[in-house]
Design an enzyme around this catalytic site. Structure first.
Site, PDB file in Angstrom:
ATOM      1  N   SER A   1     -28.341  47.026 -82.451  1.00  0.00           N
ATOM      2  CA  SER A   1     -27.991  45.673 -81.994  1.00  0.00           C
ATOM      3  C   SER A   1     -27.753  45.631 -80.492  1.00  0.00           C
ATOM      4  O   SER A   1     -26.760  45.073 -80.003  1.00  0.00           O
ATOM      5  CB  SER A   1     -26.743  45.165 -82.733  1.00  0.00           C
ATOM      6  OG  SER A   1     -26.618  43.769 -82.628  1.00  0.00           O
TER       7      SER A   1
ATOM      8  N   LYS B   1     -29.958  37.564 -83.261  1.00  0.00           N
ATOM      9  CA  LYS B   1     -31.076  38.428 -82.885  1.00  0.00           C
ATOM     10  C   LYS B   1     -32.233  38.346 -83.882  1.00  0.00           C
ATOM     11  O   LYS B   1     -33.345  38.797 -83.561  1.00  0.00           O
ATOM     12  CB  LYS B   1     -30.596  39.869 -82.739  1.00  0.00           C
ATOM     13  CG  LYS B   1     -29.655  40.088 -81.547  1.00  0.00           C
ATOM     14  CD  LYS B   1     -29.301  41.552 -81.374  1.00  0.00           C
ATOM     15  CE  LYS B   1     -28.500  41.815 -80.111  1.00  0.00           C
ATOM     16  NZ  LYS B   1     -27.049  41.712 -80.299  1.00  0.00           N
TER      17      LYS B   1
ATOM     18  N   SER C   1     -24.325  38.702 -83.674  1.00  0.00           N
ATOM     19  CA  SER C   1     -25.674  39.246 -83.439  1.00  0.00           C
ATOM     20  C   SER C   1     -26.696  38.866 -84.497  1.00  0.00           C
ATOM     21  O   SER C   1     -27.857  39.280 -84.383  1.00  0.00           O
ATOM     22  CB  SER C   1     -25.608  40.769 -83.319  1.00  0.00           C
ATOM     23  OG  SER C   1     -25.044  41.140 -82.077  1.00  0.00           O
TER      24      SER C   1
END
Length: 345
Positions: free
Chosen positions: A176, A123, A120
């Site tokens: 997340s 992101k 993640s």
């Protein structure tokens, strides 16, 4: 001059002047040993592992997992020399980087150009494209694909309704949420594949040579990058006030069109969760292939440092140790006492 003793055989007879020199040699040898010892002590107290003879907070491997070693750490091509070249972890991450957020100076690195899955952490690019493309009060439709996103989620996004973009930005960066990532990508680019193409175009324009994106959420192992690229991306993110504000929040209560009208969101960042002094960002990641990952930042007394950890066995503790070393040993700041991050986090 006295003659050699006739009682000694010729092979053992030595001139008196040689006998007089033996004490001088011993004295010289002793003086040389003392000089070497003095140099060793001076190097110990003036080297990178101390600040004017003061050890850095958390030097003991038992607390933070950071130990001194005689070896150096490589720095990426094109960066300044490392300021902490004598540190290593007994159980190291696969890659790591400590840097000055304001200047980009690399203070310590380990396998900084090694290409790895980053989960993640992608992101951070998703957030960068979103804030550049849309205002905070834009309304984002929640599609079926967003609600059905796999992995970590905000989890309460109402299908068929519209949600304020800034709420989704909090959902993207704190818990997340992959559902938030999909919704934002569809809103900005029309579809997830189109948004992913924009991510790779942006990476190329920023000179991120290690980086390839396969999705806006990071769930696929094909999302790959390296520590030096993530440092560049982190600095671009933190230059955006909206991202800096959101990523630096330990928690948030945001409007959401569901029963009660609000959603409570909590940050996964161990530096923020466990009260590391000055912590203010940025993003965690975790998949089986990527392990535990973090881009973490903290600001103290006008200095802002960042750390990148990829596939770390103890994410929070290793981040804490590197940041402590940077503040104390490079910028000579007094250590700040705080409860240590729990073991294994």
């Amino acid at each position: 001059m006295t003659s050699p003793s006739p009682l000694l055989p010729p092979s053992r007879r030595r001139p008196p002047r040689r006998r007089r020199r033996r004490p001088q040699r011993l004295l010289a040898s002793g003086a040389g040993g003392l000089a070497l010892a003095a140099v060793a002590i001076a190097l110990f107290h003036s080297g990178p592992g101390s600040s004017h003879g003061r050890g850095f907070e958390g030097a003991a491997p038992g607390r933070h997992g950071l130990a001194r070693t005689a070896g150096g750490s490589p720095t990426p091509t094109g960066t300044n020399s490392a300021a902490l070249p004598f540190f290593s972890f007994p159980h190291p991450p696969r890659a790591a980087l400590l840097f000055d957020v304001d200047t980009g100076r690399v203070l310590w690195s380990l396998n900084a150009t090694r290409v790895l899955p980053v989960a993640s952490l992608v992101k951070t690019m998703t957030a960068l494209l979103v804030v550049r493309a849309a205002p905070a009060d834009a309304l984002v439709p929640i599609t079926r694909d967003a609600v059905n996103a796999a992995g970590s989620k905000v989890g309460v996004l109402p299908k068929g309704r519209s949600v304020r973009l800034e709420t989704l930005l909090y959902g993207l960066l704190l818990p997340s949420g992959n559902d938030a990532a999909v919704a934002l990508a569809e809103h900005v680019a029309g579809s997830v594949p189109a948004f992913t193409r924009r991510m790779n175009e942006q990476a190329q324009s920023m000179g991120l040579r290690c980086t390839h994106f396969a999705s806006p959420d990071g769930l696929e192992d094909a999302n790959r990058s390296c520590a030096v690229d993530l440092e560049t991306l982190a600095r671009a993110d933190l230059a955006q006030p909206r991202i800096a504000r959101v990523a630096g929040s330990e928690s948030a209560v945001e409007p959401l069109p569901i029963k009660g009208g609000r959603v409570w969101l909590y940050n996964n960042n161990p530096l923020l969760r466990y009260g590391y002094p000055g912590a203010d960002g940025l993003k965690t990641g975790e998949t089986e292939a990527a392990g535990l990952c973090l881009v973490g930042t903290a600001r103290r007394d006008g200095v802002r440092l960042g750390v990148v950890l990829l596939h770390s066995p103890e994410l929070g503790r290793q981040a804490e140790a590197l940041l402590n070393a940077g503040f104390a040993d490079v910028y000579h700041q007094r250590p700040r006492l705080a409860p240590p991050v729990p073991r294994g986090r």
